[in-house]
Design an enzyme around this catalytic site. Structure first.
Site, short mmCIF file in Angstrom:
data_model
loop_
_atom_site.label_atom_id
_atom_site.label_comp_id
_atom_site.label_asym_id
_atom_site.label_seq_id
_atom_site.Cartn_x
_atom_site.Cartn_y
_atom_site.Cartn_z
N HIS A 52 -2.49 21.81 47.58
CA HIS A 52 -3.48 21.03 46.84
C HIS A 52 -3.45 21.48 45.38
CE1 HIS A 52 -6.30 19.68 50.37
NE2 HIS A 52 -5.03 19.45 50.63
N GLU A 54 -5.76 22.47 43.36
CA GLU A 54 -6.53 23.68 43.05
C GLU A 54 -5.79 24.95 43.47
OE1 GLU A 54 -7.51 20.98 44.76
OE2 GLU A 54 -9.69 20.83 44.86
N CYS A 82 -12.02 20.64 48.63
CA CYS A 82 -12.15 20.69 50.09
C CYS A 82 -12.51 22.14 50.48
CB CYS A 82 -10.83 20.27 50.74
SG CYS A 82 -9.53 21.52 50.68
N CYS A 85 -9.86 24.75 49.36
CA CYS A 85 -9.83 24.99 47.91
C CYS A 85 -11.10 25.68 47.42
CB CYS A 85 -9.59 23.68 47.18
SG CYS A 85 -7.92 23.03 47.50
#
EC number: 3.5.4.33
Lengths: 148, 148
Positions: A52, A54, A82, A85
């Site tokens: 992801h 992040e 999420c 993260c």
């Protein structure tokens, strides 16, 4: 620089993801007034469920600083993080998270749950929400409308 | 093989972390009856706040399978996952998590919070706790007692 200016850089990252067929989410890490890391979602290309925006931005920022502690850094991300993260943000001791669009189905900094609120190890993360919300949200909507 | 047998392999990974001065946590990913990835905590060596045993094991397993979806895999880990790792488990669609010791201060699969219980995207993760609990816990206690 204002929050909006840094978020524009995160949006540029999201646009790159979009063009690569990835869910368009982008992030930048700002440290003492400059960007030290930028990343976008690369899950499909890397075949990596942890890739992801992040997580990648945090990994790159830690590499730049030579430390896993990002206590002086702020993370700008186009979508609410999420659980993974949000957990990575906590692990990295980032001091501030600024995000664009809320994620009502999976957001873990307030929408579905608030991972940062548990305040493990007494680490406090400042959260700013809704910066360039429409632009961040519109890019995601356009991406998913094209998939249908 | 029994849960205990796979957990012994995760403990071997934790022992490697111990010898490298890392908090001794180890993990293995089992897929169709064989280990496809093994990892231990490497946060200090890599200067990477995301380099927990579970995240590294998931990344390696996804690389081996050439897919970010680990739907047929089980993760064995010596300590209850933190929020980041519980989130990574959810992201990877792992079907089962088996852990050793509970983490009453930071565990995110039941102790402090239960990230997996939110059932985002209707993904259900089976959790088995307490396998070789004493061995997993003792290794952590020994590590921290030496730091004092």
């Amino acid at each position: 620089m204002l929050h909006q200016d840094w978020m524009h850089l995160a949006l540029t990252q999201a646009q790159m993801a979009f063009e690569q067929g990835e869910v368009p989410i982008g992030a930048v890490v700002v440290h003492h007034g400059r960007v030290i890391a930028a990343a976008h979602n690369e899950r499909e290309q890397k075949n990596d469920p942890t890739a992801h925006a992040e997580v990648l931005a945090i990994q790159r920022a830690a590499e730049v600083l030579g430390s896993w502690r990002l206590t002086e850094a702020s993370l700008y991300v186009t979508l609410e993080p999420c659980p993974m993260c949000a957990g990575a943000i906590m692990q990295s001791r980032i001091k501030q998270v600024v995000y664009g669009a809320m994620d009502l189905k999976g957001g873990a900094t307030g929408s579905v749950m608030n991972v940062l609120d548990y305040n493990l190890w007494n680490h406090k993360v400042d959260i700013v929400a809704g910066i360039l919300e429409k632009e961040c949200s519109d890019m995601l909507k356009l991406f998913f409308s094209r998939l249908r």
